[in-house]
Structures are given as structure tokens and as C-alpha cells.
Design a protein around this motif. Structure first.
Motif, short mmCIF file in Angstrom:
data_model
loop_
_atom_site.label_atom_id
_atom_site.label_comp_id
_atom_site.label_asym_id
_atom_site.label_seq_id
_atom_site.Cartn_x
_atom_site.Cartn_y
_atom_site.Cartn_z
N THR A 96 -5.67 4.15 1.27
CA THR A 96 -4.87 5.51 1.91
C THR A 96 -5.31 6.69 1.52
O THR A 96 -4.96 7.58 2.70
N PRO A 102 0.99 -1.17 0.48
CA PRO A 102 0.35 0.32 0.30
C PRO A 102 0.94 1.10 0.05
O PRO A 102 1.84 1.14 0.42
N ASP A 116 -12.26 0.59 -6.04
CA ASP A 116 -11.54 -0.53 -6.21
C ASP A 116 -11.80 -1.33 -6.84
O ASP A 116 -13.50 -2.17 -6.22
N LYS A 117 -11.52 -2.29 -8.12
CA LYS A 117 -12.34 -3.67 -8.51
C LYS A 117 -12.30 -4.53 -7.96
O LYS A 117 -12.38 -5.46 -8.03
C1 LIG Z 1 -1.45 0.30 -5.93
S1 LIG Z 1 -2.76 -0.19 -5.79
C2 LIG Z 1 -3.05 1.54 -5.24
C3 LIG Z 1 -2.77 1.42 -3.88
C4 LIG Z 1 -3.37 2.83 -3.26
N1 LIG Z 1 -3.39 3.84 -3.17
C5 LIG Z 1 -3.49 1.83 -1.47
O1 LIG Z 1 -3.04 2.84 -0.32
O2 LIG Z 1 -3.81 0.74 -1.34
C6 LIG Z 1 -3.61 0.01 -7.49
C7 LIG Z 1 -5.17 -0.89 -7.00
O3 LIG Z 1 -5.89 -0.14 -8.79
C8 LIG Z 1 -6.81 -1.31 -9.04
N2 LIG Z 1 -7.10 -1.15 -9.54
C9 LIG Z 1 -6.30 -1.70 -10.84
N3 LIG Z 1 -7.51 -1.63 -12.28
C10 LIG Z 1 -8.38 -0.79 -11.79
C11 LIG Z 1 -9.53 -0.97 -12.33
N4 LIG Z 1 -9.38 -0.94 -14.19
N5 LIG Z 1 -10.66 -0.65 -11.30
C12 LIG Z 1 -10.54 -0.54 -10.58
N6 LIG Z 1 -9.73 -0.56 -9.72
C13 LIG Z 1 -8.13 -0.67 -10.29
C14 LIG Z 1 -6.24 -2.45 -8.30
O4 LIG Z 1 -6.47 -4.18 -8.07
C15 LIG Z 1 -5.42 -1.86 -6.78
O5 LIG Z 1 -5.98 -2.16 -5.57
#
Ligand SMILES: C[S@@+](CC[C@H](N)C(=O)[O-])C[C@H]1O[C@@H](n2cnc3c(N)ncnc32)[C@H](O)[C@@H]1O
Length: 261
Positions: A200, A170, A256-257
Motif C-alpha cells: 500500500t 492491509p 517483504d519476507k
Molecule cells: C503489517 S504488515 C505490512 C502491511 C502493509 N503496509 C500493507 O499495506 O499491506 C507487515 C509486513 O512485514 C513483513 N515482515 C515481517 N518481518 C519481516 C522481515 N524480517 N523482513 C521482511 N518483511 C517482514 C510481514 O510479512 C508483513 O507482510
């Protein structure tokens, strides 16, 4: 005391602004460190309120060291007994950058030996039980210049106390807060993080919007120290709670997905 707030490289300007807003102090920022003079009140406030800082330390001493003898002798001159009691649990970490002394584990063990010898002679004892509170001492050597810092925070300040489990990679809470503070968002505007993962960014935005201090729900090493008057921290915490604006209406959401527990 010389207080040293450490922050991530690139985030110094945000932390500097936070310190100015909190204490009215214009602290110069050098390589992820912002140092200024202050007392326990300032230490308590920095730990409680700085959203982008990594740690709050006290600089105990600085000197030049090109050999392990220089390091040992320099450390033995520092009045560790002003902070560390005879039963203190001492944890030494070391950083060596562009210096003649480059072996981290040797720096660590020689530093610990010097600190123990200083405390042996001051307390007139021959062993340290290390059964008491934790005292983390950082010995950082940059271009042969040694800076000895006592870490008042203990665990890094990104640990806010609201996250039970740490998910996979995260975003650090301190960095999330810096991103928010650098963005055009302010609490009167909506915020949506459509890739929020463990949330976060929305959580940190909500803390800002509701004026909830980032250190309100966690412990710090210094509050357990014998040299610290706990009533100072109680006052800072009481004031932080009084300033919260929990009834404020905010429009913050995260999506989130995948479901993140
Ligand atoms: C790098 S993480 C984000 C971390 C976040 N900032 C945290 O503090 O935990 C990226 C997130 O984007 C989500 N994600 C990726 N493609 C997506 C989509 N098409 N729609 C929604 N969420 C998506 C992933 O499931 C992942 O949880």
C-alpha cells in the motif's frame, strides 16, 4: 451545498491541506469532518483527488432531537426529493454519541420511515420500489444534535480500484497516503518499504509521484444520480488524466519476507 469531507481522526490536518491545495478553501476541521460550501464541481474534485478523505457528503439538514418524535419530525422537514428520486434505493446508517437517543437500530429504522414518508407525500405514491440507484444517508446524533448527510462517494474512498483482493489487515490506502504526506519523502527522493506487505505505501507513493488521481479507477454513487450532470465528472476525469506524469522516473520499491498475491 454544504459539503462535508470525512477523514480519520488524527488525519484532519493532512486532509485540510489537501482541500486547500485542491480548491483554495480553508475548511475548519472538527472531529474528523471538514465542511465548506460548494457545488457539484467541488464534490467531483474532492472524490477524484482527495487521497486521505474517507467520504465526501452533502449536509442535508441539522436539528436538535431528544426524542424519536423530534427525530422523525426533523427528518420530515428535509427536502430529500431534491436528490432522491421515487425509485432511489435508500440506505440509512446511524451513529449516536453522548445523546438521549442511543439505540442505533431504532434511529436507523425511524429515520428511514421519515425519509420514506417525506418522499411518499412529495411524489404522491404509497410505496418506494427502491429499484434505482443507491443513496446512502447517514444520520449522526452527537449530544442530541442531528446531522443528516448524503454520501456522494458510495464505497469508502480508500477503495481506489487497484486492489482486487483485500489481503489480511492491509494498511488503509487513505492512511498510507497520510503517512507519506506527513513524512519527509517527496517524489525526487527514493522510497523503500522493507515490510511492504500488499504494497500500500509504495503504491500510494507512486500515485503521488506520477500525479495519478486516487479516484481515477473507481466508481462513485453520485455519478449515477439523476440530479447530477455526468458531464461535470467527465470533465474532472479528463483533466485528471491530462495531468498525469506517467513518464516520470521514480525510485520506489517494496520488499517483504513473504510473497503477497
Ligand atoms: C503489517 S504488515 C505490512 C502491511 C502493509 N503496509 C500493507 O499495506 O499491506 C507487515 C509486513 O512485514 C513483513 N515482515 C515481517 N518481518 C519481516 C522481515 N524480517 N523482513 C521482511 N518483511 C517482514 C510481514 O510479512 C508483513 O507482510
Amino acid at each position: 451545498m454544504k459539503i462535508c469531507v470525512t477523514t480519520a481522526s488524527g488525519v484532519e490536518a493532512v486532509t485540510k491541506r489537501e482541500i486547500y491545495k485542491l480548491l483554495g478553501v480553508d475548511a475548519p476541521a472538527i472531529s474528523g469532518r471538514l465542511c465548506f460550501e460548494g457545488g457539484w464541481d467541488e464534490i467531483a474534485k474532492c472524490n477524484m483527488y482527495l487521497r486521505t478523505a474517507n467520504r465526501v457528503g452533502i449536509i442535508l439538514g441539522e436539528f436538535k432531537a431528544e426524542t424519536f418524535d423530534d427525530l422523525f419530525d426533523g427528518l420530515k422537514q428535509i427536502a430529500f426529493e431534491e436528490f432522491i428520486p421515487a425509485d432511489g434505493k435508500i440506505i440509512v446508517t446511524a451513529k449516536n454519541v453522548l445523546s438521549k437517543l442511543f439505540a442505533i437500530s431504532a434511529t436507523q429504522s425511524i429515520s428511514k420511515k421519515a425519509i420514506c414518508e417525506r418522499l411518499f407525500s412529495k411524489y404522491r405514491i404509497t410505496t418506494l420500489p427502491e429499484s434505482g440507484e443507491r443513496y446512502k444517508v447517514e444520520v449522526a446524533i452527537l449530544k442530541d444534535h442531528v446531522t443528516v448527510m448524503l454520501d456522494t462517494s458510495g464505497d469508502g474512498l480508500h477503495r481506489r480500484g487497484y486492489r482486487g483482493l483485500v489481503g489480511e489487515a492491509p494498511l488503509k490506502e487513505t492512511l498510507a497516503s497520510a503517512i507519506i504526506q506527513l513524512s519527509v519523502w517527496n517524489p525526487s527522493r527514493p522510497l523503500a518499504d522493507v515490510f511492504c506487505g500488499s504494497g500500500t505505501i509504495p503504491i500510494e507513493a507512486a500515485l503521488i509521484a506520477l500525479n495519478i488521481a486516487s479516484g481515477k479507477n473507481r466508481n462513485f454513487d453520485f455519478t449515477e444520480w439523476k440530479c447530477f450532470d455526468k458531464s461535470i465528472f467527465d470533465g474532472v476525469l479528463e483533466q485528471a488524466i491530462a495531468m498525469e506524469a506517467l513518464d516520470k522516473e521514480v525510485r520506489i520499491s517494496g520488499f517483504d519476507k513473504t510473497r503477497v498475491n
